[in-house]
Design a protein around this motif. Structure first.
Motif, PDB file in Angstrom:
ATOM      1  N   TYR A 310     -16.831  11.604  -3.780  1.00 46.91           N
ATOM      2  CA  TYR A 310     -15.963  10.463  -4.226  1.00 46.91           C
ATOM      3  C   TYR A 310     -14.778  10.835  -3.903  1.00 46.91           C
ATOM      4  O   TYR A 310     -13.726  10.004  -3.326  1.00 46.91           O
ATOM      5  N   TYR A 311     -14.020  11.964  -4.360  1.00 48.11           N
ATOM      6  CA  TYR A 311     -12.376  12.099  -3.996  1.00 48.11           C
ATOM      7  C   TYR A 311     -12.335  12.266  -2.439  1.00 48.11           C
ATOM      8  O   TYR A 311     -11.369  11.890  -2.190  1.00 48.11           O
ATOM      9  N   GLN A 312     -13.332  12.695  -1.777  1.00 45.55           N
ATOM     10  CA  GLN A 312     -12.784  12.651  -0.353  1.00 45.55           C
ATOM     11  C   GLN A 312     -12.702  11.365   0.275  1.00 45.55           C
ATOM     12  O   GLN A 312     -11.958  11.016   1.143  1.00 45.55           O
ATOM     13  N   GLU A 313     -13.695  10.634  -0.204  1.00 53.76           N
ATOM     14  CA  GLU A 313     -14.161   9.282   0.292  1.00 53.76           C
ATOM     15  C   GLU A 313     -12.765   8.343   0.104  1.00 53.76           C
ATOM     16  O   GLU A 313     -12.183   7.742   0.671  1.00 53.76           O
ATOM     17  N   ALA A 314     -12.502   8.450  -1.327  1.00 50.55           N
ATOM     18  CA  ALA A 314     -11.312   7.698  -1.762  1.00 50.55           C
ATOM     19  C   ALA A 314      -9.944   8.335  -1.201  1.00 50.55           C
ATOM     20  O   ALA A 314      -8.973   7.339  -1.161  1.00 50.55           O
ATOM     21  N   GLY A 315     -10.106   9.485  -0.916  1.00 49.87           N
ATOM     22  CA  GLY A 315      -8.693  10.003  -0.303  1.00 49.87           C
ATOM     23  C   GLY A 315      -8.378   9.563   1.127  1.00 49.87           C
ATOM     24  O   GLY A 315      -7.471   9.945   1.687  1.00 49.87           O
ATOM     25  N   ARG A 316      -9.134   8.921   1.649  1.00 49.31           N
ATOM     26  CA  ARG A 316      -8.793   8.297   2.893  1.00 49.31           C
ATOM     27  C   ARG A 316      -8.015   6.840   2.990  1.00 49.31           C
ATOM     28  O   ARG A 316      -7.505   6.487   4.087  1.00 49.31           O
ATOM     29  N   ALA A 317      -7.619   6.551   1.685  1.00 42.32           N
ATOM     30  CA  ALA A 317      -6.717   5.468   1.621  1.00 42.32           C
ATOM     31  C   ALA A 317      -5.216   6.193   1.508  1.00 42.32           C
ATOM     32  O   ALA A 317      -5.238   7.279   0.774  1.00 42.32           O
ATOM     33  N   GLY A 318      -4.161   5.433   1.979  1.00 42.52           N
ATOM     34  CA  GLY A 318      -2.919   6.005   1.589  1.00 42.52           C
ATOM     35  C   GLY A 318      -2.240   7.390   2.328  1.00 42.52           C
ATOM     36  O   GLY A 318      -1.553   7.790   1.761  1.00 42.52           O
ATOM     37  N   ARG A 319      -2.969   7.552   3.557  1.00 41.60           N
ATOM     38  CA  ARG A 319      -2.267   8.717   3.883  1.00 41.60           C
ATOM     39  C   ARG A 319      -0.987   8.819   4.512  1.00 41.60           C
ATOM     40  O   ARG A 319      -0.247   9.650   5.005  1.00 41.60           O
ATOM     41  N   ASN A 320      -0.521   7.524   4.721  1.00 44.19           N
ATOM     42  CA  ASN A 320       0.887   7.014   5.079  1.00 44.19           C
ATOM     43  C   ASN A 320       2.021   7.223   3.931  1.00 44.19           C
ATOM     44  O   ASN A 320       3.166   6.947   4.200  1.00 44.19           O
ATOM     45  N   GLY A 321       1.525   7.510   2.942  1.00 44.84           N
ATOM     46  CA  GLY A 321       2.272   7.672   1.657  1.00 44.84           C
ATOM     47  C   GLY A 321       2.533   6.566   0.903  1.00 44.84           C
ATOM     48  O   GLY A 321       3.258   6.592  -0.286  1.00 44.84           O
ATOM     49  N   GLU A 322       2.118   5.327   1.472  1.00 45.20           N
ATOM     50  CA  GLU A 322       2.405   3.993   0.638  1.00 45.20           C
ATOM     51  C   GLU A 322       1.308   3.808  -0.662  1.00 45.20           C
ATOM     52  O   GLU A 322       0.216   4.461  -0.451  1.00 45.20           O
ATOM     53  N   LYS A 323       1.724   2.861  -1.389  1.00 47.85           N
ATOM     54  CA  LYS A 323       0.808   2.741  -2.547  1.00 47.85           C
ATOM     55  C   LYS A 323      -0.600   2.139  -1.965  1.00 47.85           C
ATOM     56  O   LYS A 323      -0.670   1.461  -1.396  1.00 47.85           O
ATOM     57  N   SER A 324      -1.659   3.058  -2.720  1.00 47.26           N
ATOM     58  CA  SER A 324      -3.074   2.488  -2.030  1.00 47.26           C
ATOM     59  C   SER A 324      -3.917   2.393  -3.244  1.00 47.26           C
ATOM     60  O   SER A 324      -3.715   2.942  -4.229  1.00 47.26           O
TER      61      SER A 324
END
Length: 632
Positions: A310-324
């Motif tokens: 779950y952490y890995q999949e969820a972590g694919r959001a917001g890699r540009n630093g913006e709120k996700s």
């Protein structure tokens, strides 16, 4: 400017390293064994790619993920860096050629799976390569307490005997303290440097929402956030069904799962990467190596089986630093069925023994036989013939694959065979009249000299490489030659094959791996309990719960998760009065939560809180059809 930074700028076009990357690289350059715990998107590959480019010699990269290996090799080649991957489907002669290239051709990276190290002749060749670094990706696989234990990883430590002065770099995105200690012990790391990047993602809001109608809530979320999104589901049918439902609501969406042909995966991926569609609906086959910074929302429609995934999949959001947003949609019936969904499908020793024996009988393998034999395999047909439950059987086969007893290949490639059915002089005449087709036909004739006499299997990837033309052009030509009665041509999808890596020994084979089976089953039960705790805990910050699971303590709540937002809201309505109105409604008839909210005109959060309180106090129950009813 440091040489490492120069390399980073030259090949990766970045002006600076991310947190702890440079420290890891320096430790490797000093010749230290190193364990690096970098969360998803933390840039693990840079940590072995940059130091390799700074030194003479070759980096050996051991990874269990074929798709990720291919992706990284392609990316390196696009940068003009020589890299090779020994993936499945490569015959012995091709492997010899590739290893020759590594030894004499100034290659910088050799990627392979840990199972390749079990081939003695490959290991002998590797021992003679000019290796300057050994990188072990997904290092948690070496631990029986990791979420994807693979016994083949236990053999990696023998490389220490052959390369005693070469540093080992073990990398993982998710590992508890117990797993970290196990990695160091199992890989025989010598007083390793240890680097750990915080698991906290300050811009990522973890949300858990209860919803009877998940699609309705997902629709609201996706309309509010129209940027690129991923919806994770648990199976292939859910992929296509969800896409159809989203399209009926006016969204542009596509899907991705392990059963797609490579060209379809590529096409669907491109649609999403180029933002011609907003939403990618996918199983957990999607995501590894995906570098898209502006993903705004990750939605899980189904419960994950563990918090690592779950952490890995969820972590694919917001890699540009913006709120996700990482949103987990939970239905009361999901929690109710969680045990049967994940635990009942785990194979025990007796069932594993049964599946193994039936599989050997299915392919008519006698006792003491079967080693290195390969067969095409249809799971549905196998389960139907022996009246076996599909999911439990699939898990048993996956366990046998992880243990190295057999290998399951799901390349989803096309198996192609052909034979010329006209005389060779007519083939020459055809080429003279169709010069555009000449190079491909000549390549086929040179590569397969007996193709006039017998039906011959073709490797279109090899032909493509030799003739320097796209594979698609080869397929189109073969279809055209068949239509003109020049060749006999057969193409069928070869989705799954099974190779037996050992002779059949029935109980002896299974008894050897029973301990691993019991350990893994225990781990999966613990992991599911952690997921349920994450969902059910209504008194803690969701970010804090995740950090705590990975052994990271924090004194402050994140302020942006579903718990923190709810905590900030003043409760305007008296909980007891809401409960009273709900009970009055349920005296008339059963209702779902959305209808109760409409009829009472209270907020969704207040209604859900009241329903949960009534259930905890045994006043009401929820039925399988998601209707609430008074408890009798």
């Amino acid at each position: 400017m440091s040489k490492a930074l120069e390399i980073l700028k030259k090949y990766w076009k970045h002006d600076s390293f991310r947190t702890v990357q440079e420290e890891i690289i320096n430790a490797v350059l000093e010749g230290k064994d190193t364990l690096a715990l970098l969360p998803t998107g933390g840039g693990k590959s840079i940590c072995f790619q940059v130091p390799t480019m700074m030194n003479d010699g070759l980096c050996l990269v051991i990874s269990p993920l074929i798709a990720l290996m291919r992706d990284q090799v392609q990316n390196l080649q696009n940068k003009g860096i020589k890299a090779i991957a020994l993936t499945g489907g490569i015959n012995e002669n091709e492997i010899i050629d590739l290893l020759d290239n590594c030894q004499y051709g100034n290659y910088k990276f050799l990627y392979l799976s840990p199972e390749r190290l079990q081939n003695d002749w490959i290991l002998e060749r590797i021992k003679n390569l000019p290796i300057n670094l050994i990188a072990i990706d997904e290092a948690h696989c070496v631990s029986q307490w990791g979420h994807d234990f693979r016994p083949a990883y236990l053999k990696i430590n023998m490389l220490k005997d052959f390369f005693p002065k070469i540093p080992f770099l073990a990398l993982t995105a998710t590992a508890t303290e117990r797993v970290q200690k196990d990695i160091i012990e199992q890989l025989n790391l010598d007083n390793p440097a240890f680097f750990k990047k915080s698991f906290s993602r300050e811009n990522l809001a973890y949300m858990v929402f209860e919803a009877e109608d998940k699609l309705h809530l997902a629709e609201q979320i996706l309309k509010k956030n129209p940027q690129p999104s991923i919806i994770y589901v648990t199976n292939r049918k859910a992929c296509t069904d969800t896409v159809s439902q989203l399209e009926s609501l006016g969204f542009k969406a596509t899907y991705y799962h392990g059963g797609l042909l490579p060209k379809d995966k590529e096409n669907h991926m491109k649609l999403w990467m180029d933002e011609k569609v907003q939403i990618m609906v996918a199983t957990n086959a999607f995501g590894m190596g995906i570098d898209k910074g502006n993903v705004k929302t990750i939605i899980h429609l189904h419960l994950p089986s563990n918090l690592e995934n779950y952490y890995q999949e969820a972590g694919r959001a917001g890699r540009n630093g913006e709120k996700s947003f990482a949103v987990l949609l939970v239905n009361p019936s999901d929690i109710f069925h969680a045990e049967s969904q994940f635990i009942s499908i785990l194979p025990d020793k007796d069932f594993l023994n049964l599946v193994y024996k039936k599989l050997c009988n299915f392919f008519r393998i006698g006792y003491g036989e079967g080693i290195d034999e390969q067969f095409n395999f249809n799971l549905h047909q196998f389960c139907t013939q022996y009246n076996l439950p599909t999911l439990r059987t699939y898990n048993a086969l996956q366990f046998l694959d992880n243990q190295g007893i057999l290998s399951i290949s799901q390349e989803f490639s096309e198996k192609i065979s052909m034979q010329f059915i006209i005389p060779s002089k007519e083939v020459i005449r055809y080429m003279s009249l169709n010069p555009d087709d000449e190079e491909i036909i000549l390549t086929i004739l040179r590569t397969y000299p007996g193709i006039h006499d017998i039906q011959t299997s073709l490797n279109t990837q090899l032909i493509s490489k030799k003739a320097n033309v796209p594979e698609l052009k080869i397929s189109q030509l073969l279809e055209k030659l068949k239509e003109r009665n020049i060749i006999d041509y057969v193409s069928k999808k070869n989705d799954t094959s099974i190779t037996f890596n050992e002779v059949r020994e029935d109980d002896k084979t299974i008894n050897r791996v029973t301990k691993h089976l019991e350990t893994q089953n225990k781990l999966k039960i613990e992991q599911l309990q952690a997921v349920l705790k994450y969902i059910n805990d209504k008194k803690s910050c969701k970010n804090t719960l995740l950090l705590d699971y990975f052994g990271e303590k924090t004194a402050t709540d994140c302020g942006i998760c579903s718990f923190c937002i709810q905590k900030k809201k003043p409760t305007k309505n008296n909980a007891s009065s809401i409960s009273e109105k709900i009970i009055e409604l349920l005296k008339i008839q059963d209702f779902n939560a959305r209808d109760i909210q409409k009829l009472t005109k209270f907020s969704k959060d207040d209604v859900i809180f009241a329903l949960q309180t009534l259930m905890e106090n045994d006043k009401i129950i929820i039925q399988p059809n998601n209707l609430y009813t008074l408890k009798k």
